[in-house]
Write a protein that holds these residues in place. Structure first.
Motif, PDB file in Angstrom:
ATOM      1  N   ILE A 160      30.300  43.493  41.401  1.00  0.00           N
ATOM      2  CA  ILE A 160      30.853  43.121  41.772  1.00  0.00           C
ATOM      3  C   ILE A 160      30.998  44.340  42.829  1.00  0.00           C
ATOM      4  CG2 ILE A 160      32.781  43.790  40.373  1.00  0.00           C
ATOM      5  CD1 ILE A 160      34.434  41.394  41.019  1.00  0.00           C
ATOM      6  N   SER A 161      30.930  44.308  44.115  1.00  0.00           N
ATOM      7  CA  SER A 161      31.495  45.384  44.898  1.00  0.00           C
ATOM      8  C   SER A 161      33.211  45.251  44.907  1.00  0.00           C
ATOM      9  CB  SER A 161      30.845  44.738  46.538  1.00  0.00           C
ATOM     10  OG  SER A 161      31.639  43.517  47.002  1.00  0.00           O
TER      11      SER A 161
ATOM     12  N   LEU B  42      30.685  45.710  36.174  1.00  0.00           N
ATOM     13  CA  LEU B  42      29.948  46.720  36.795  1.00  0.00           C
ATOM     14  C   LEU B  42      31.006  46.642  37.790  1.00  0.00           C
ATOM     15  CD1 LEU B  42      28.735  49.171  36.119  1.00  0.00           C
ATOM     16  CD2 LEU B  42      26.297  48.436  36.710  1.00  0.00           C
ATOM     17  N   PRO B  43      31.761  47.626  38.312  1.00  0.00           N
ATOM     18  CA  PRO B  43      31.985  48.108  40.049  1.00  0.00           C
ATOM     19  C   PRO B  43      31.117  48.543  40.623  1.00  0.00           C
ATOM     20  CG  PRO B  43      33.994  48.185  38.164  1.00  0.00           C
ATOM     21  CD  PRO B  43      32.738  47.826  37.254  1.00  0.00           C
TER      22      PRO B  43
ATOM     23  N   VAL C 139      21.814  44.973  35.672  1.00  0.00           N
ATOM     24  CA  VAL C 139      22.581  43.359  36.064  1.00  0.00           C
ATOM     25  C   VAL C 139      21.652  42.249  36.266  1.00  0.00           C
ATOM     26  CG1 VAL C 139      24.165  45.238  38.041  1.00  0.00           C
ATOM     27  CG2 VAL C 139      22.023  43.708  39.070  1.00  0.00           C
ATOM     28  N   GLN C 140      22.669  41.301  35.890  1.00  0.00           N
ATOM     29  CA  GLN C 140      21.769  40.163  35.856  1.00  0.00           C
ATOM     30  C   GLN C 140      22.443  39.006  37.346  1.00  0.00           C
ATOM     31  OE1 GLN C 140      20.049  39.534  32.976  1.00  0.00           O
ATOM     32  NE2 GLN C 140      20.268  38.052  32.869  1.00  0.00           N
ATOM     33  N   GLY C 141      23.244  39.945  38.233  1.00  0.00           N
ATOM     34  CA  GLY C 141      23.753  39.234  39.053  1.00  0.00           C
ATOM     35  C   GLY C 141      24.771  39.886  39.448  1.00  0.00           C
ATOM     36  N   VAL C 142      25.642  39.254  41.127  1.00  0.00           N
ATOM     37  CA  VAL C 142      26.019  40.456  42.158  1.00  0.00           C
ATOM     38  C   VAL C 142      27.415  39.294  42.135  1.00  0.00           C
ATOM     39  CG1 VAL C 142      26.320  41.608  44.094  1.00  0.00           C
ATOM     40  CG2 VAL C 142      24.223  41.664  42.823  1.00  0.00           C
ATOM     41  N   ILE C 143      28.857  39.853  42.594  1.00  0.00           N
ATOM     42  CA  ILE C 143      29.748  39.655  43.182  1.00  0.00           C
ATOM     43  C   ILE C 143      29.879  39.663  44.285  1.00  0.00           C
ATOM     44  CG2 ILE C 143      31.748  38.120  43.239  1.00  0.00           C
ATOM     45  CD1 ILE C 143      31.874  37.308  39.753  1.00  0.00           C
ATOM     46  N   LEU C 144      29.891  39.292  45.088  1.00  0.00           N
ATOM     47  CA  LEU C 144      30.252  40.219  46.931  1.00  0.00           C
ATOM     48  C   LEU C 144      31.932  40.035  46.566  1.00  0.00           C
ATOM     49  CD1 LEU C 144      27.377  40.203  49.440  1.00  0.00           C
ATOM     50  CD2 LEU C 144      28.357  41.828  47.734  1.00  0.00           C
TER      51      LEU C 144
END
Length: 202
Positions: free
Chosen positions: A7-8, A41-42, A56-61
């Motif tokens: 996550i950003s 995970l920041p 990572v499985q994916g990303v949140i912006l």
């Protein structure tokens, strides 16, 4: 071991000429309620995303800051550059991405969509998706006005701006409201698609 969702973070000025990477505290409770099988995970902006990607499985912006298109300062330019590289990597590797508010704008900009200033998007407002009306929170002064041929508009505000979209072929999604805050989960269509994309990578 639980898999990670990267996550950003917001970039914020602090005393003594410091710049801090920070994440709204609501994200912790959001993960506990809605992503219990994953750990957040920041992302640190001085570590290339390619070093995080294998874990990572994916990303949140996440939200916070403006695009440099509208606020051409060091913080916005730093986030733009990092998130553009991140998206490039995720497109190549088909890593699921969900953009929230600024994150959705970043995805829209990456795919050459029209983004412009708008009014009346601070506070709760209605959107229309899948033939139904929903009420969501809202904290932005810029919006996605049209999408390119690669993206599909899913949710619209009453002024015609695009509140939610997805990529036609890739597991990439954007919503303009804050799912981590109160009133952010009334419409879950795109959220459920993001979850399904995460499961398909397991």
């Amino acid at each position: 071991m639980q898999p990670f969702i990267a996550i950003s973070q917001r970039l914020a000025p602090a005393a003594h000429n410091e710049v801090r990477e920070c994440l709204a505290s609501e994200w912790g409770s959001f993960f506990a309620r809605n992503l219990a099988s994953y750990l957040p995970l920041p992302l640190a902006y001085h570590i290339p995303f390619s070093q995080y990607a294998p874990f990572v499985q994916g990303v949140i912006l996440s939200g916070g800051n403006d695009l440099a298109l509208f606020c051409d300062d060091y913080l916005s330019r730093t986030r733009d550059s990092y998130e553009r590289d991140l998206l490039e990597h995720c497109v190549k590797k088909r890593i699921p991405v969900l953009g929230i508010c600024r994150g959705a704008q970043m995805i829209a900009q990456y795919f050459s969509c029209e983004i412009a200033p708008l009014q009346g998007h601070i506070g709760s407002h209605k959107l229309h998706a899948q033939g139904q009306e929903f009420r969501v929170n809202s904290f932005h002064n810029y919006g996605v006005m049209s999408v390119s041929s690669e993206l599909e508009s899913i949710a619209l505000a009453s002024d015609g701006s695009i509140e939610g979209f997805r990529h036609e072929r890739l597991p990439i999604f954007g919503v303009m409201w804050h799912i981590e805050r109160s009133g952010g989960m009334e419409y879950q269509g795109l959220w459920q698609r993001f979850l399904q994309a995460l499961k398909e990578r397991e």
